[in-house]
Write a protein that holds these residues in place. Structure first.
Motif, PDB file in Angstrom:
ATOM      1  N   PRO A 133       0.805  -1.223   0.000  1.00 49.02           N
ATOM      2  CA  PRO A 133       0.000   0.000   0.000  1.00 49.02           C
ATOM      3  C   PRO A 133       0.839   1.274   0.000  1.00 49.02           C
ATOM      4  N   ASP A 134       2.097   1.182   0.475  1.00 45.10           N
ATOM      5  CA  ASP A 134       2.986   2.351   0.473  1.00 45.10           C
ATOM      6  C   ASP A 134       4.016   2.265  -0.643  1.00 45.10           C
ATOM      7  N   ARG A 139       9.119   3.616  -4.454  1.00 43.80           N
ATOM      8  CA  ARG A 139       9.543   4.165  -5.739  1.00 43.80           C
ATOM      9  C   ARG A 139      10.466   5.356  -5.498  1.00 43.80           C
ATOM     10  N   ALA A 140      10.131   6.172  -4.510  1.00 46.01           N
ATOM     11  CA  ALA A 140      10.978   7.324  -4.179  1.00 46.01           C
ATOM     12  C   ALA A 140      12.343   6.860  -3.669  1.00 46.01           C
ATOM     13  N   HIS A 237      10.730  -8.968   3.020  1.00 42.26           N
ATOM     14  CA  HIS A 237       9.807  -9.828   3.763  1.00 42.26           C
ATOM     15  C   HIS A 237       8.399  -9.241   3.735  1.00 42.26           C
ATOM     16  N   ARG A 238       8.273  -7.921   3.933  1.00 43.35           N
ATOM     17  CA  ARG A 238       6.963  -7.281   3.881  1.00 43.35           C
ATOM     18  C   ARG A 238       6.287  -7.531   2.539  1.00 43.35           C
ATOM     19  N   PHE A 242       2.878  -9.613   2.172  1.00 38.57           N
ATOM     20  CA  PHE A 242       1.682  -8.944   1.670  1.00 38.57           C
ATOM     21  C   PHE A 242       1.144  -9.671   0.446  1.00 38.57           C
ATOM     22  N   LEU A 243       2.036 -10.135  -0.435  1.00 38.31           N
ATOM     23  CA  LEU A 243       1.600 -10.887  -1.607  1.00 38.31           C
ATOM     24  C   LEU A 243       0.941 -12.198  -1.185  1.00 38.31           C
TER      25      LEU A 243
END
Length: 278
Positions: A133-134, A139-140, A237-238, A242-243
């Protein structure tokens, strides 16, 4: 360690160096990060008691050369390289595949593109940050890494990248050195040589990749998503967790962290064997 049989494979725009050990059904190991085929030296021999174990240096890494050294890199092309390996080494039977980190991203694309060639895939901590979600924050981060690489060089860019991968609350202070097996220590020089290519061309392309979650959902019975026991909260890991949640699957936890393959090879290899038997 058993000496592998080595060979080369011509693919579109590159020549791949590959290694094969053992007998039995094919198990293709796809390395990630700045590593090559040698990343699996700690587990390949044990797995070769049960499988024909194949691994390779991804295009542009170590002994796998690019026809155009400055060519942009794409997940789909790296996945097609893995497909060509399967076609060469197991032309008539689907294979088992393991991918780690960026290698797991290529493996996920391979599964969605050619599911007929994969019996089961274990994907360990693919940093598919576009599912988060973030995602915009990451990308930044990648943009900052690339700007730092251009302006200040490799090691400052690596410092920015490493800080962005940490979990919230972690400091950027270096941790106590981990004693690695001799084989792993011997790979350090080659890994360092691969880092400029990895940071400059693999990281921005692979971490912009958005997996086809609908296609993966349809192939859930062939996919095992994995994470490290010690890397909860870290970015790779996140992403994997999440996937897995999005696909309605449990995350299989391997010993160690993102580099558990290197730091805990015996335990890692045993759990991988069990994952393919399940």
């Amino acid at each position: 360690m058993t000496a592998p049989t080595t060979g080369t494979l011509r693919v579109n725009g590159a020549t791949l160096h590959y290694e094969v050990r053992g007998r039995g059904p094919l198990l293709l190991l796809i390395p990630g990060g700045a590593g090559g085929a040698a990343a699996f030296d700690g587990i390949a021999d044990d797995l070769a008691a049960e499988y024909t174990v194949a691994t390779y240096d991804p295009r542009g890494m170590s002994r796998s050369t690019l026809d155009a050294p400055g060519a942009e890199q794409h997940v789909a092309e790296h996945a097609d390289d893995a497909f060509r390996m399967l076609e060469l080494l197991s032309p008539h039977e689907p294979a088992r595949v393991f991918g780690s980190s960026s290698g797991a991203i290529a493996a996920l694309h391979l599964l969605t593109a050619r599911p007929d060639r994969i019996e089961r895939l274990v994907a360990h901590e693919p940093p598919v940050v576009e599912v988060l979600p973030d995602a915009a924050e990451h990308r930044a981060l990648i943009a900052r890494v690339q700007e730092t690489l251009r302006a200040e060089g490799l090691m400052p860019a690596m410092a920015v990248f490493a800080a962005g991968l940490k979990k919230d609350g972690d400091t950027t202070e270096p941790k106590a050195a981990t004693t690695l097996p001799p084989q792993a220590a011997a790979r350090a020089e080659q890994t360092m040589a691969n880092l400029p290519y990895f940071v400059g061309r693999i990281v921005p392309s692979f971490m912009a990749y958005a997996p086809d979650t609908h296609r993966l959902q349809a192939l859930w019975d062939r996919l095992v998503l994995a994470g490290g026991q010690d890397s909860h909260g870290e970015l790779p890991h996140r992403s994997a967790a999440f996937l897995a949640e999005r696909l309605g699957r449990e995350l299989l936890h391997f010993p160690g962290g993102h580099t558990g393959l290197t730091t805990h090879p015996a335990e890692f290899g045993e759990l991988l064997r069990k994952a393919f038997r399940a």
